[in-house]
Design a protein around this motif. Structure first.
Motif, PDB file in Angstrom:
ATOM      1  N   PRO A 203       0.831  -1.202   0.000  1.00  0.00           N
ATOM      2  CA  PRO A 203       0.000   0.000   0.000  1.00  0.00           C
ATOM      3  C   PRO A 203       0.862   1.247   0.000  1.00  0.00           C
ATOM      4  CG  PRO A 203      -0.075  -1.110   2.132  1.00  0.00           C
ATOM      5  CD  PRO A 203       0.658  -2.017   1.199  1.00  0.00           C
ATOM      6  N   GLY A 204       0.395   2.249  -0.709  1.00  0.00           N
ATOM      7  CA  GLY A 204       1.140   3.505  -0.771  1.00  0.00           C
ATOM      8  C   GLY A 204       0.537   4.393  -1.828  1.00  0.00           C
ATOM      9  N   ARG A 205       0.850   5.663  -1.711  1.00  0.00           N
ATOM     10  CA  ARG A 205       0.319   6.645  -2.643  1.00  0.00           C
ATOM     11  C   ARG A 205       0.728   6.296  -4.076  1.00  0.00           C
ATOM     12  NH1 ARG A 205       1.389  13.211  -2.267  1.00  0.00           N
ATOM     13  NH2 ARG A 205      -0.782  13.761  -2.671  1.00  0.00           N
ATOM     14  N   LEU A 206      -0.134   6.618  -5.002  1.00  0.00           N
ATOM     15  CA  LEU A 206       0.195   6.432  -6.412  1.00  0.00           C
ATOM     16  C   LEU A 206       1.542   7.097  -6.699  1.00  0.00           C
ATOM     17  CD1 LEU A 206      -0.870   5.466  -9.206  1.00  0.00           C
ATOM     18  CD2 LEU A 206      -1.802   7.766  -9.496  1.00  0.00           C
ATOM     19  N   ASP A 207       2.459   6.347  -7.334  1.00  0.00           N
ATOM     20  CA  ASP A 207       3.795   6.897  -7.553  1.00  0.00           C
ATOM     21  C   ASP A 207       4.244   6.663  -8.993  1.00  0.00           C
ATOM     22  OD1 ASP A 207       3.999   4.199  -7.400  1.00  0.00           O
ATOM     23  OD2 ASP A 207       5.594   4.148  -5.907  1.00  0.00           O
ATOM     24  N   ALA A 208       5.370   7.264  -9.316  1.00  0.00           N
ATOM     25  CA  ALA A 208       5.855   7.206 -10.695  1.00  0.00           C
ATOM     26  C   ALA A 208       6.157   5.764 -11.108  1.00  0.00           C
ATOM     27  CB  ALA A 208       7.104   8.078 -10.850  1.00  0.00           C
ATOM     28  N   ALA A 209       6.708   4.977 -10.189  1.00  0.00           N
ATOM     29  CA  ALA A 209       7.061   3.602 -10.542  1.00  0.00           C
ATOM     30  C   ALA A 209       5.823   2.805 -10.909  1.00  0.00           C
ATOM     31  CB  ALA A 209       7.791   2.935  -9.364  1.00  0.00           C
ATOM     32  N   THR A 210       4.715   3.099 -10.256  1.00  0.00           N
ATOM     33  CA  THR A 210       3.468   2.401 -10.569  1.00  0.00           C
ATOM     34  C   THR A 210       2.874   2.893 -11.881  1.00  0.00           C
ATOM     35  OG1 THR A 210       3.037   2.207  -8.200  1.00  0.00           O
ATOM     36  CG2 THR A 210       1.161   1.843  -9.681  1.00  0.00           C
ATOM     37  N   LEU A 211       2.990   4.196 -12.091  1.00  0.00           N
ATOM     38  CA  LEU A 211       2.326   4.804 -13.244  1.00  0.00           C
ATOM     39  C   LEU A 211       3.102   4.600 -14.550  1.00  0.00           C
ATOM     40  CD1 LEU A 211      -0.339   6.211 -13.408  1.00  0.00           C
ATOM     41  CD2 LEU A 211       0.791   8.389 -12.900  1.00  0.00           C
ATOM     42  N   ARG A 212       4.440   4.561 -14.455  1.00  0.00           N
ATOM     43  CA  ARG A 212       5.255   4.538 -15.677  1.00  0.00           C
ATOM     44  C   ARG A 212       4.876   3.415 -16.630  1.00  0.00           C
ATOM     45  NH1 ARG A 212       9.896   4.555 -13.481  1.00  0.00           N
ATOM     46  NH2 ARG A 212      10.318   6.780 -13.514  1.00  0.00           N
ATOM     47  N   PRO A 213       4.786   2.155 -16.138  1.00  0.00           N
ATOM     48  CA  PRO A 213       4.448   1.078 -17.081  1.00  0.00           C
ATOM     49  C   PRO A 213       3.009   1.136 -17.589  1.00  0.00           C
ATOM     50  CG  PRO A 213       4.668   0.222 -14.837  1.00  0.00           C
ATOM     51  CD  PRO A 213       5.091   1.649 -14.792  1.00  0.00           C
ATOM     52  N   LEU A 214       2.201   1.991 -17.004  1.00  0.00           N
ATOM     53  CA  LEU A 214       0.798   2.067 -17.416  1.00  0.00           C
ATOM     54  C   LEU A 214       0.548   3.170 -18.434  1.00  0.00           C
ATOM     55  CD1 LEU A 214      -0.831   1.592 -13.883  1.00  0.00           C
ATOM     56  CD2 LEU A 214      -0.394  -0.145 -15.633  1.00  0.00           C
ATOM     57  N   LEU A 215       1.582   3.949 -18.737  1.00  0.00           N
ATOM     58  CA  LEU A 215       1.399   5.052 -19.682  1.00  0.00           C
ATOM     59  C   LEU A 215       0.973   4.506 -21.042  1.00  0.00           C
ATOM     60  CD1 LEU A 215       4.493   7.342 -18.908  1.00  0.00           C
ATOM     61  CD2 LEU A 215       2.126   7.630 -18.139  1.00  0.00           C
ATOM     62  N   VAL A 216       0.105   5.234 -21.695  1.00  0.00           N
ATOM     63  CA  VAL A 216      -0.406   4.860 -23.014  1.00  0.00           C
ATOM     64  C   VAL A 216       0.155   5.867 -24.023  1.00  0.00           C
ATOM     65  CG1 VAL A 216      -2.479   4.568 -24.414  1.00  0.00           C
ATOM     66  CG2 VAL A 216      -2.526   3.972 -21.971  1.00  0.00           C
ATOM     67  N   PRO A 217       0.875   5.384 -25.051  1.00  0.00           N
ATOM     68  CA  PRO A 217       1.489   6.331 -26.003  1.00  0.00           C
ATOM     69  C   PRO A 217       0.447   7.250 -26.640  1.00  0.00           C
ATOM     70  CG  PRO A 217       2.286   4.097 -26.371  1.00  0.00           C
ATOM     71  CD  PRO A 217       1.184   3.991 -25.367  1.00  0.00           C
ATOM     72  N   ASP A 218       0.788   8.509 -26.742  1.00  0.00           N
ATOM     73  CA  ASP A 218      -0.053   9.513 -27.417  1.00  0.00           C
ATOM     74  C   ASP A 218      -1.439   9.666 -26.803  1.00  0.00           C
ATOM     75  OD1 ASP A 218       2.001   9.920 -29.301  1.00  0.00           O
ATOM     76  OD2 ASP A 218       1.324   8.151 -30.405  1.00  0.00           O
ATOM     77  N   ALA A 219      -1.567   9.269 -25.543  1.00  0.00           N
ATOM     78  CA  ALA A 219      -2.892   9.308 -24.925  1.00  0.00           C
ATOM     79  C   ALA A 219      -3.219  10.705 -24.409  1.00  0.00           C
ATOM     80  CB  ALA A 219      -2.958   8.325 -23.757  1.00  0.00           C
ATOM     81  N   THR A 220      -4.504  11.000 -24.416  1.00  0.00           N
ATOM     82  CA  THR A 220      -5.006  12.076 -23.590  1.00  0.00           C
ATOM     83  C   THR A 220      -5.222  11.478 -22.203  1.00  0.00           C
ATOM     84  OG1 THR A 220      -6.149  13.029 -25.476  1.00  0.00           O
ATOM     85  CG2 THR A 220      -6.852  13.768 -23.295  1.00  0.00           C
ATOM     86  N   CYS A 221      -4.725  12.170 -21.172  1.00  0.00           N
ATOM     87  CA  CYS A 221      -4.873  11.660 -19.810  1.00  0.00           C
ATOM     88  C   CYS A 221      -5.999  12.406 -19.119  1.00  0.00           C
ATOM     89  CB  CYS A 221      -3.574  11.839 -19.019  1.00  0.00           C
ATOM     90  SG  CYS A 221      -2.162  11.018 -19.777  1.00  0.00           S
ATOM     91  N   PHE A 222      -6.907  11.656 -18.522  1.00  0.00           N
ATOM     92  CA  PHE A 222      -8.000  12.247 -17.754  1.00  0.00           C
ATOM     93  C   PHE A 222      -7.750  11.928 -16.286  1.00  0.00           C
ATOM     94  CE2 PHE A 222      -9.722  11.884 -21.983  1.00  0.00           C
ATOM     95  CZ  PHE A 222     -10.557  12.984 -22.125  1.00  0.00           C
ATOM     96  N   VAL A 223      -7.568  12.982 -15.488  1.00  0.00           N
ATOM     97  CA  VAL A 223      -7.269  12.802 -14.066  1.00  0.00           C
ATOM     98  C   VAL A 223      -8.434  13.357 -13.264  1.00  0.00           C
ATOM     99  CG1 VAL A 223      -5.727  13.441 -12.167  1.00  0.00           C
ATOM    100  CG2 VAL A 223      -4.789  12.996 -14.451  1.00  0.00           C
ATOM    101  N   CYS A 224      -8.988  12.548 -12.370  1.00  0.00           N
ATOM    102  CA  CYS A 224     -10.112  13.025 -11.575  1.00  0.00           C
ATOM    103  C   CYS A 224      -9.978  12.525 -10.147  1.00  0.00           C
ATOM    104  CB  CYS A 224     -11.436  12.550 -12.176  1.00  0.00           C
ATOM    105  SG  CYS A 224     -12.872  13.258 -11.357  1.00  0.00           S
ATOM    106  N   GLY A 225     -10.207  13.435  -9.208  1.00  0.00           N
ATOM    107  CA  GLY A 225     -10.152  13.076  -7.802  1.00  0.00           C
ATOM    108  C   GLY A 225     -10.182  14.333  -6.959  1.00  0.00           C
ATOM    109  N   SER A 226      -9.844  14.167  -5.690  1.00  0.00           N
ATOM    110  CA  SER A 226      -9.751  15.329  -4.809  1.00  0.00           C
ATOM    111  C   SER A 226      -8.669  16.274  -5.327  1.00  0.00           C
ATOM    112  CB  SER A 226      -9.371  14.874  -3.404  1.00  0.00           C
ATOM    113  OG  SER A 226      -8.067  14.307  -3.439  1.00  0.00           O
ATOM    114  N   THR A 227      -8.669  17.483  -4.831  1.00  0.00           N
ATOM    115  CA  THR A 227      -7.629  18.418  -5.242  1.00  0.00           C
ATOM    116  C   THR A 227      -6.242  17.849  -4.982  1.00  0.00           C
ATOM    117  OG1 THR A 227      -8.926  20.417  -5.079  1.00  0.00           O
ATOM    118  CG2 THR A 227      -6.579  20.639  -4.671  1.00  0.00           C
ATOM    119  N   GLY A 228      -6.048  17.262  -3.818  1.00  0.00           N
ATOM    120  CA  GLY A 228      -4.742  16.695  -3.490  1.00  0.00           C
ATOM    121  C   GLY A 228      -4.348  15.603  -4.458  1.00  0.00           C
TER     122      GLY A 228
END
Lengths: 283, 200
Positions: A231-256
């Protein structure tokens, strides 16, 4: 108004005449072309009365209301929201925006009477004006709403996307995911949902049954047994392999969450102009 | 349906609240469509151009050196929160336009952010003490998520008109709808007549 069979056929606006401004001056900066004028006619969207046809708990704090819209209701685009209002004791109205969680219905899925349905997921805010009222609604109750609204945090199903949601921020992304799944998933899509614990995950059964190549759940406080990620906050190591080439990224959540996740994406090399942000919470 | 809260929600509506709004109290919710940029005041500047007598650019030290001006009052977001009795500090847009001059054919402005966000306003809505460029909120530096270090402030209209991370103002002889105004939101955004969406 066009009631179409496929969202990519919804009338798009041509880009505005490129910020004509003044001929001898550099063009003003822009966040990108307009994808859709809402409503296409420019007409006011009036208050309407829908009916609750199903109430479904998502977590201990959230319920999904399935609503039957009045005749002639417009089809929404994934990511759009409705405004719901309830009367106050002093005679005024309290109103808040709620994103649509369901996919837009194709005409073939409409009820025999042609009436549309949609689902709103409502997080209970303890001292909120709207959500305790909406949580008390039962099947058959009327709901006053207007919409759909939104011309930026919307996806029409035809471009690669990376959807990153925190907690209740998954709601508009779920409409996108469901639309993608139900229409055969042609465009590359990945959905990443960050929740504190498994118990806080909306649409749990549906998401966990999804293709693991498309759906990832990240736990920030407590991970379920057997989850390889501590368990831990979403981090770059988790996100990096999930990146989608040329994608538009939609981010939604609390301000933080939105600040954190959008900054992670930019730091991973995603152009800031490819990141669209919507902030949720008691606003 | 009763919404009366025995713990103290007002039963009499605060007259400072426009219709459909609620009092966010000490809260200051954040609404933006894009990634909050990291603005470096060493390189930031504010540009006023278009239909002015002489376009000009102010650096951070230059804009800080202008006569200051504060706003004490209320702000209203289209998402229905209002923040009552708050304050901002910066410089009046009037002060900037006094320095550039305004050509008689100017009727509208577009305020733009370093992110590419834009919003349009009639010139009459940003002159005569109605609009500011601000860098302080309640006596403290304006934080990035609220548009800091420097944003626009047009408090009599819904807050999307108060462009965050302001980069400049362009004066035009026509109306040029901005980011939200081309995406379903109202052209002007007067909270007292609930001009929230197109057609309202």
């Amino acid at each position: 108004m066009t009631d179409d069979t496929a969202l990519p056929d919804l009338p798009s606006l041509p880009s505005p005449p490129g910020s004509p401004s003044l001929p001898d001056l550099p063009a003003l900066p822009t966040l990108g072309p307009v994808t859709r004028r809402v409503p296409p006619t420019g007409a006011r969207r009036e208050w309407q009365t829908a009916e609750v046809v199903e109430v479904r708990p998502e977590t201990s704090q959230a319920v999904t209301l399935r609503l039957r819209l009045p005749a002639g209701a417009e089809r929404h685009v994934p990511g759009q929201h409705y405004v719901v209002r309830v009367p106050r004791e002093d005679g005024s109205w309290a109103q808040r925006s709620y994103s649509v969680a369901s996919a837009p219905e194709p005409p073939s899925a409409l009820a025999a009477d042609g009436r549309r349905h949609l689902e709103l997921t409502v997080e209970r805010i303890e001292d909120g004006e709207l959500s305790p009222v909406l949580h008390a609604l039962q099947v058959g109750a009327p709901v006053t709403l207007r919409g759909p609204f939104g011309g930026w945090f919307v996806w029409r199903g035809d471009t690669p996307v990376l959807l990153v949601g925190g907690g209740s921020g998954v709601v508009p992304l779920m409409s996108m995911y469901r639309y993608w799944r139900d229409t055969g998933g042609a465009a590359p899509l990945r959905l990443v949902v960050s929740v504190r614990t498994r118990d806080d995950l909306y649409y749990r059964d549906e998401l966990l049954a999804g293709d693991p190549a498309a759906v990832s759940v990240v736990h920030s406080r407590r991970a379920p047994d057997g989850d390889p990620r501590p368990p831990g906050r979403l981090d770059a190591a988790t996100l990096r392999p999930l990146l989608v080439p040329d994608a538009t990224c939609f981010v939604c959540g609390s301000t933080g969450f939105a600040e954190h996740a959008s900054r992670l994406l930019v730091d991973l090399g995603v152009p800031a102009g490819d990141v669209r942000v919507e902030r949720f919470g008691p606003s | 349906m009763s919404l009366f809260n025995p713990l103290g929600r007002r039963r009499t509506r605060d007259p400072r609240l426009p219709p459909g709004q609620y009092d966010a109290g000490d809260g200051f919710p954040v609404l933006t469509a894009e990634v909050s940029p990291r603005v470096d005041l060493k390189t930031w500047s504010l540009r006023v151009d278009g239909l002015v007598d002489s376009a000009r650019t102010w650096s951070w030290p230059e804009i800080k050196a202008l006569p200051g001006s504060t706003y004490d009052g209320d702000i209203h977001c289209v998402t229905t929160w209002s923040k009552l009795g708050t304050s901002f500090g910066g410089v009046s847009v009037d002060t900037l336009l006094e320095q550039t001059g305004v050509r008689p054919e100017a009727t509208h402005i577009v305020a733009w952010s370093v992110t590419g966000y834009t919003t349009n306003l009639p010139l009459a809505h940003v002159t005569g003490g109605k609009a500011w460029i601000v860098w302080e909120h309640e006596g403290k530096p304006l934080p990035p998520e609220h548009g800091g270090p420097v944003r626009m402030l047009v408090p009599h209209l819904y807050f999307w008109k108060s462009a965050k991370w302001i980069g400049g103002i362009r004066l035009l002889d026509h109306d040029e709808p901005g980011f939200w105004e081309t995406r379903g939101y109202h052209e002007l955004g007067d909270p007292w007549t609930e001009q929230r969406y197109d057609g309202d």
